[in-house]
Design an enzyme around this catalytic site. Structure first.
Site, short mmCIF file in Angstrom:
data_model
loop_
_atom_site.label_atom_id
_atom_site.label_comp_id
_atom_site.label_asym_id
_atom_site.label_seq_id
_atom_site.Cartn_x
_atom_site.Cartn_y
_atom_site.Cartn_z
N GLY A 201 0.79 -1.21 0.00
CA GLY A 201 0.00 0.00 0.00
C GLY A 201 0.83 1.27 0.00
O GLY A 201 1.96 1.30 -0.48
N LEU A 227 -4.17 -5.88 -4.90
CA LEU A 227 -3.15 -4.85 -4.80
C LEU A 227 -1.85 -5.39 -4.24
O LEU A 227 -1.82 -5.98 -3.16
CB LEU A 227 -3.66 -3.70 -3.92
N ASP A 228 -0.75 -5.20 -5.00
CA ASP A 228 0.61 -5.56 -4.59
C ASP A 228 0.76 -7.05 -4.28
O ASP A 228 1.61 -7.45 -3.49
CB ASP A 228 1.05 -4.74 -3.36
N GLU A 229 -0.06 -7.89 -4.92
CA GLU A 229 0.01 -9.33 -4.65
C GLU A 229 0.29 -10.15 -5.89
O GLU A 229 0.23 -11.37 -5.86
CB GLU A 229 -1.30 -9.80 -4.00
#
Length: 285
Positions: A201, A227-229
């Site tokens: 994040g 998100l960001d995975e």
């Protein structure tokens, strides 16, 4: 005339004889293998293979595909054949932080990265001067929650127009919608300013500072709806100390981000990255 050159990537069940069959097919085409990498992922029970080879100038990708037909039928191969001499087209997206973009453009200019940037897209005007100096088309696509669907539709139209094979988020500080992430699955690379899965994040360096970490890092990954995975392509770290401020961490991180993103783009464009579920198989040089 120069030789033709190809990169073959394939995946299948881990059956004996695959490498022999592929090698024999290439030899029968008067081809010569210059690099080969393979991996059996026991977790998914899948076999991955990347073969770079050269052949006579007359050899085409279609001819290679046809010649591989018996091996495909015998082993159930899923494969792609690419012209290794092809210079891939990419679109770079950036917001206000331009360090990763500038490093990417430099590595392309000096020939370390073989790619053509067909457009630089930004939700701000700051990157226009960079694009103009490099002779690259600049596309300003401002975005708000209300205009996001139209902005993403414009981006898709741009990709179709330019024939871009990959989208590079060089510190593009906007979250792509789930729909766009699905449509561009495996084609969008993001640089996150943290050693994922830590500090996801916003403001990860400030999160790291508050935790008093001794290493900070950056992660290049494929974009997914989470998100960001997305599957991780490349990472790196640098040592920091209690004497470093949050701003120091940001400054140190800029260098890591730039290097990690460029390496990830190179791996992707050279077809050294193969997806295995939520993970990647990386065939380094």
């Amino acid at each position: 005339m120069s030789d033709s050159s190809f990169i073959l990537t394939l995946t299948s069940a881990p059956l004996p004889g695959i490498i022999a069959a592929v090698g024999t097919t290439i030899a029968e085409l008067d081809g010569n293998i210059i690099e080969t990498n393979q991996h059996w992922d026991r977790g998914t029970d899948r076999f991955f293979l990347r073969v770079a080879f050269v052949g006579p100038a007359r050899l085409t990708g279609q001819a290679v595909e046809q010649a591989l037909g018996p091996a495909v039928a015998r082993f159930g191969l899923e494969f792609r054949i690419a012209d290794a001499s092809h210079r891939p087209c990419i679109v770079a997206m950036v917001s206000k932080f331009d360090h990763a973009l500038l490093h990417l453009l430099y590595q392309i200019r000096v020939g370390w990265l073989q790619a053509e940037v067909t457009a630089i897209v930004s939700n701000h005007e700051e990157a226009r001067t960079i694009a103009e100096a490099a002779g690259i088309r600049f596309v300003h696509l401002p975005i708000t929650p209300a205009t996001k669907p139209a902005q993403e539709a414009a981006l898709l139209a741009l990709l179709d127009e330019t024939g871009a094979e990959a989208v590079i988020l060089a510190r593009y500080m906007q979250v792509l919608s789930d729909d766009l992430s699905r449509k561009l699955s495996g084609r969008v690379i993001n640089i996150h300013h943290s050693f994922l899965p830590a500090f996801k994040g916003a403001k990860p360096y400030h999160q790291a500072y508050e935790r008093g970490v001794k290493q900070i890092g950056a992660t290049a990954h494929y974009v997914t709806g989470d998100l960001d995975e997305g599957p991780i392509i490349e990472q790196d770290v640098a040592r920091v100390s209690h004497a470093d401020t949050a701003e120091d961490l940001v400054a140190i991180g800029r260098d890591i981000e730039s290097r990690v993103l460029a390496r990830a783009v190179k791996l992707h464009l050279e077809r050294r990255v193969m997806l295995s579920g939520s993970r990647t198989v990386i065939f380094g040089k």
